[in-house]
Design an enzyme around this catalytic site. Structure first.
Site, PDB file in Angstrom:
ATOM      1  CG  ASP B  25       7.830   4.907   4.423  1.00 53.27           C
ATOM      2  OD1 ASP B  25       7.154   5.619   5.200  1.00 53.27           O
ATOM      3  OD2 ASP B  25       8.058   3.696   4.633  1.00 53.27           O
ATOM      4  CE  LYS B  86       4.111   8.813   9.797  1.00 48.68           C
ATOM      5  NZ  LYS B  86       4.536   7.688   8.947  1.00 48.68           N
ATOM      6  CD  GLU B 185       2.726   5.596   6.355  1.00 50.21           C
ATOM      7  OE1 GLU B 185       2.382   4.812   7.249  1.00 50.21           O
ATOM      8  OE2 GLU B 185       3.314   6.678   6.574  1.00 50.21           O
ATOM      9  CG  ASP B 207       1.476   0.130   7.381  1.00 55.74           C
ATOM     10  OD1 ASP B 207       2.439  -0.128   8.129  1.00 55.74           O
ATOM     11  OD2 ASP B 207       1.472   1.090   6.593  1.00 55.74           O
TER      12      ASP B 207
END
Lengths: 174, 620
Positions: B25, B86, B185, B207
């Site tokens: 992850d 990211k 994800e 999420d």
């Protein structure tokens, strides 16, 4: 490609969607790229192509409009790139009325209610067309298929309205 | 007496060997690595028993620090300490600079306008920084598991576009790691949750991570995880909550031009307050300025909620849209699973509960569930569970289109189409004798090209000269199971395959990738040529193994003549594979590939038939 054949189903406008979904999963288990993660590049490539085909077949048969188009295409009538338009004046008037309603949503006091109302009327109208269409698509006569093509053109108008309404609904959220 | 080993038909007699694979992850704030051992998936800890690795990289004069070590210098050396990288993946420098956040970094632009961070170790791009985060996680896994990894599954936000996905894959490529799959994800979380709970039916995964938000609506049915729709925002997360509070406190304290260090300190403080406010209803923010003076300010939960309210509302809008796209009514949703650290914010939970009219599930660990799901898929993909009936059907998050006259977008593949997908579109020439055609591929939902994300531009060359409108060029857009796009084109009447050079708008060029690869190899134990040889040898072995098995099983699908040709090519490949000429192996694989193409297609068709064998046309 005959997608009814791919999914082992009788070509028909009325299909068992639960059975379609079941067959879809069975086909996916046979061809999905995840099942070929340890195979050669060649097998992986073909798996991606076949899965894309299975996915396309599923989405074509799942949606009533594209399913109807597919049945006509199998009968040799391709509606994808045609320029024929609907000549039914009453239908076109109704379309114009709805277009105006779409424009009014932005100024409406209760846009949510208006959106819900329009969804409902689109639904009723489309269902009516669908019922007639189901009968015509069972026939093999040229005139019945031509009539079916005309109804499909009308459903395409309805689909465009639906997309437009969704876009307006999205704008309401933001 | 020796015991005879009896194998099931079609199964190898070789005892099953456990292959090493992990799920990673790669988060905005924290990253994790997990693997399946003895049938159980767990995250792996470092030698100090820490599971999560802060996604922070610091470039110093002496080298590179990653994780907690880098984090401890975050305020002291903000320019060289990159946090939340990211958020920069697959983005242009102008995208980043037009954002509302104040960034302490020094930037340069690459040839394609990608951001380059100017650090003490020179210029680095987001792909390289992400690779630095992946590196210790992979080393940790290899050390813990005692061997080289055969592959990894890396998770990405479902709402990541093509450039962001490609960047993530490139980062792993720099380390020479085989990416088995890029996994969304929320889908990873659904696997972990679904397998654990045995739940069947429609579930929603909400999420909200450090930098991204995803909502996915899935149907779980007998091992099939079918994503019905996904939505979100790849630039909305807990980070934004921090920045809003940071901005608010700067205003309150009238710090118009804080130094980079003060600004970073305040950002860290903002995060602490946000976290504290999940427990308490009032927290005091404090900051020590360079002159030693102390600033303090009381922050109530109500105030914090008034700051973030707009963003939380935006996530709910995405939920509504995704439900509609999925064709699912709110009362059909059996469970809403909360994933990502930012779902600890009480206001987020409250709004989700209000919208779905039920309490969301918060009992699963929101931090590790994604890595666990990725580990489960990695274990299956690498071949450790051949009997598994797990099947993931994911979708394209954003529509793909091409630019047409007047800067308008023509959609080629719409959002929420199940992948892999291939769609062909036909084009024709505009002028007599035209031999080239320019294309612009975009991703997004808006009607104007300028409102969508530019993915790539390419020019189709080598169209045979014909009268205007006579050439029919069929362009096929294919999206694979990772959500990555590739484009091929063919002129139909002449069957001429046209060459396409896809130039990614916000991705790395092939030149940049090979330069980076060389750089990364300079310090690695293996050199690049050896690695490429090894890769080709592995592929050769795989090709031969697959074919041998296929020939013994489906020999009836080919003629005797075809069989002879295939056997001969196989023998040639086996011979060169034992030597160390990479090019020769590659060539032999290609030759064999060409003469087995037909056989491979027939086998696949056969398995399609077999899948529905015994099913009568009408019903089962």
């Amino acid at each position: 490609m005959n997608y009814f054949e791919l999914f082992s189903l009788t070509p028909s406008y009325d299909i068992d969607t639960a059975l379609l979904a079941e067959r879809y999963h069975e086909l996916q288990r046979a061809v999905h790229p995840d099942k070929f993660a340890n195979s050669s590049e060649q097998d992986k490539r073909i798996a991606v192509q076949r899965t894309a085909q299975v996915n396309d077949g599923f989405s074509t048969l799942k949606d009533p409009l594209s399913r109807a188009e597919h049945i006509l295409a199998l009968a040799g009538i391709d509606l994808r790139h045609e320029s024929t338009t609907v000549k039914d004046t009453q239908f076109l008037m109704q379309q114009m009325e709805w277009r105006e309603s779409l424009e009014d949503i932005a100024h409406s006091e209760d846009p949510d209610a208006m959106i819900a109302e329009l969804y409902a009327s689109f639904n009723v109208y489309s269902n009516c067309i669908s019922q007639d269409l189901a009968g015509l698509l069972l026939s093999h006569s040229e005139s019945d298929l031509a009539a079916a093509a005309d109804l499909i053109r009308k459903l395409k108008f309805m689909a465009k309205l639906q997309v437009e309404l969704e876009r307006i609904e999205d704008a309401q959220f933001d | 007496m020796a015991l005879l080993q009896i194998a099931e038909p079609g199964q190898s007699t070789v005892p099953h060997q456990h292959r090493l694979a992990v799920g990673i992850d790669l988060g905005t704030t924290n990253s994790l690595v997990a693997t399946v051992r003895s049938g159980v998936a767990n995250t792996l800890a470092d030698d100090q028993s820490r599971h999560s690795l802060p996604s922070i990289v610091r470039y110093t004069d002496d080298g590179i620090q990653v994780g907690a070590e880098a984090e401890s210098y975050s305020a002291q050396d903000p320019q060289n300490t990159i946090i939340s990288v990211k958020r920069f993946m697959g983005r242009s420098l102008s995208d980043i600079q037009s954002g509302s956040q104040d960034l302490p970094y020094r930037f340069e632009a690459s040839e394609n306008g990608l951001p380059l961070f100017v650090t003490k170790q020179g210029q680095v791009n987001p792909v390289q920084i992400s690779a630095e985060i992946l590196k210790p996680l992979i080393l940790r896994a290899e050390k813990t598991l005692g061997g080289d990894l055969e592959g990894v599954v890396i998770t990405v936000p479902a709402y990541f576009d093509d450039a962001q996905r490609q960047g993530t894959k490139d980062a792993a490529g720099l380390l020479g790691v085989k990416v088995l799959r890029l996994l969304n994800e929320p889908t990873a979380a659904a696997i972990a949750y679904g397998l654990d709970s045995g739940q069947e039916g429609v579930i929603a995964i909400y999420d909200l991570g450090g930098g991204t938000f995803d909502i996915s609506i899935l149907r779980l049915n007998k091992g099939v995880f079918e994503v019905l729709a996904t939505g979100g925002d790849s630039a909305l997360g807990g980070d934004d909550f921090d920045h809003l509070l940071h901005h608010y406190l700067l205003n309150e304290w009238q710090l118009a031009t804080p130094s980079a260090t003060i600004s970073r300190q305040l950002l860290i403080e903002a995060r602490r307050i946000k976290e504290q406010l999940t427990q308490d209803t009032e927290v005091t923010a404090s900051l020590t300025l360079e002159d030693g003076s102390q600033l303090q300010h009381k922050v109530t939960r109500a105030l914090f909620e008034s700051l973030i309210g707009k963003l939380v509302k935006k996530t709910i809008s995405s939920c509504r849209r995704s439900l509609r796209d999925a064709g699912i009514k709110i009362d059909e949703v059996l469970e809403i699973a909360m994933v990502g650290g930012s779902t600890r914010v009480p206001m987020v939970r409250q709004h989700v509960a209000d919208f779905f009219a039920r309490a969301p599930l918060t009992s699963i660990d929101p931090d590790s569930v994604v890595a666990i799901g990725a580990a489960i898929q990695a274990d299956i993909l690498v071949g450790n569970k051949p009997e598994s009936d797990l099947l993931l059907l994911d979708v394209l998050p954003l529509s793909l289109g091409i630019e047409t006259m007047g800067g308008l977008v023509e959609k080629v593949v719409s959002r929420n189409t199940t992948i892999p997908v291939a769609k062909a579109q036909e084009f024709t020439t505009f002028k007599d004798g035209q031999t080239a055609m320019a294309f612009h591929v975009v991703q997004g939902e808006r009607e104007l090209v300028d409102d969508c994300r530019s993915l790539a531009r390419f020019t189709l060359k080598g169209i045979p000269p014909m009268a205007a409108g006579a050439a029919h060029i069929r362009v096929t857009f294919q999206v694979d199971a990772d959500g990555l796009l590739s484009v091929t084109a063919m002129e139909k009447s002449t069957q001429v395959k046209s060459s396409i050079q896809v130039k990614p708008s916000f991705g790395l060029t092939d030149m940049e990738i090979s330069a980076m690869l060389k750089d990364s190899m300079a310090n690695a134990k293996q050199d690049i040529t050896r690695r490429m040889l090894a890769e080709q040898q592995v592929e050769a072995a795989r090709v031969l193994e697959t074919l041998t098995a296929a020939l013994s099983k489906d020999a009836d699908l080919i003629s005797a003549d075809e069989g002879v040709v295939i056997e001969k090519s196989m023998a040639e490949l086996a011979q060169v594979a034992a030597l160390d000429d990479t090019d020769a192996i590659e060539k032999a694989i290609k030759t064999l590939d060409a003469c087995t193409q037909d056989f491979a297609s027939k086998r696949m068709d056969n398995s399609i038939r077999l899948a529905l064998t015994g099913k009568s046309v009408d019903s089962i």
